[in-house]
Design a protein around this motif. Structure first.
Motif, mmCIF file in Angstrom:
data_model
loop_
_atom_site.group_PDB
_atom_site.id
_atom_site.type_symbol
_atom_site.label_atom_id
_atom_site.label_comp_id
_atom_site.label_asym_id
_atom_site.label_seq_id
_atom_site.Cartn_x
_atom_site.Cartn_y
_atom_site.Cartn_z
ATOM 1 N N SER A 9 32.141 22.531 29.587
ATOM 2 C CA SER A 9 33.622 23.141 29.481
ATOM 3 C C SER A 9 34.048 23.011 28.066
ATOM 4 O O SER A 9 34.631 24.056 27.391
ATOM 5 N N PHE A 10 33.650 21.925 27.149
ATOM 6 C CA PHE A 10 33.967 21.856 25.894
ATOM 7 C C PHE A 10 33.242 23.014 25.126
ATOM 8 O O PHE A 10 33.958 23.583 24.241
ATOM 9 N N ARG A 11 32.000 23.167 25.552
ATOM 10 C CA ARG A 11 31.384 24.353 24.985
ATOM 11 C C ARG A 11 31.914 25.605 25.194
ATOM 12 O O ARG A 11 32.359 26.514 24.263
ATOM 13 N N ASN A 12 32.182 25.922 26.407
ATOM 14 C CA ASN A 12 32.821 27.135 26.991
ATOM 15 C C ASN A 12 34.191 27.449 26.058
ATOM 16 O O ASN A 12 34.656 28.575 25.793
ATOM 17 N N ASP B 185 41.500 24.934 22.521
ATOM 18 C CA ASP B 185 42.895 24.404 23.137
ATOM 19 C C ASP B 185 42.277 23.308 23.761
ATOM 20 O O ASP B 185 42.026 23.344 24.946
ATOM 21 N N PRO B 186 42.966 21.932 23.315
ATOM 22 C CA PRO B 186 42.437 20.795 24.157
ATOM 23 C C PRO B 186 43.108 20.727 25.537
ATOM 24 O O PRO B 186 42.384 20.183 26.288
ATOM 25 N N GLU B 187 44.229 21.544 25.832
ATOM 26 C CA GLU B 187 44.933 21.376 27.242
ATOM 27 C C GLU B 187 44.141 22.213 28.018
ATOM 28 O O GLU B 187 43.898 21.848 29.262
ATOM 29 N N ALA B 188 43.574 23.332 27.501
ATOM 30 C CA ALA B 188 42.501 24.201 28.364
ATOM 31 C C ALA B 188 41.380 23.571 28.669
ATOM 32 O O ALA B 188 40.882 23.672 29.729
ATOM 33 N N VAL B 189 40.693 22.713 27.806
ATOM 34 C CA VAL B 189 39.625 22.026 27.956
ATOM 35 C C VAL B 189 39.848 21.104 29.032
ATOM 36 O O VAL B 189 39.057 21.008 29.978
#
Length: 128
Positions: free
Chosen positions: A88-91, A96-100
């Motif tokens: 998820s971090f890579r994608n 955006d930390p909230e999106a992650v």
């Protein structure tokens, strides 16, 4: 600053993933060892004194195998969760930390549900 924190978090997740994989391998080897012990104890070429202790020993070994399988399943669940978080971090490209966080939470919940089904299946197999 956010990128440095994200890199640290990714490195922590990688370390956790490695540790979890090591534990999973350890438990897998323990299960295989115990299964071999159970098989060898079930062989017809046993001494008479071993045969008298067989039911109790087999019960204990079966409990050990069941316990180790459960632990292995839990470790697999943790490992998959960490893999999902890392992906998820890579994608997300660390933008955006909230999106992650949202993607991680969603992926973890999905993985937990799937893995719980696998754990339930293993438990059912062990009970037979």
């Amino acid at each position: 600053p956010g990128g440095v924190e994200t890199e640290r978090e990714m490195e922590r997740l990688r370390k956790d993933l490695r540790k979890t994989e090591e534990k999973a391998n350890f438990f897998r080897n323990q299960v295989l060892t115990l299964q071999r012990q159970v098989s060898s104890m079930s062989s017809p070429i046993m001494a008479q004194q071993d045969a008298s202790a067989l039911p109790e020993e087999l019960g204990r070994l079966r409990q050990d195998v069941a316990s180790l399988r459960q632990e292995l399943g839990e470790e697999r669940m943790q490992r998959q969760s960490l893999e999902i978080q890392l992906q998820s971090f890579r994608n997300a490209g660390f933008k955006d930390p909230e999106a992650v966080q949202s993607a991680v939470q969603s992926a973890v919940q999905s993985a937990r549900q799937e893995l719980q089904g696998q754990v339930d299946s293993l438990r059912q197999q062990l009970s037979t």
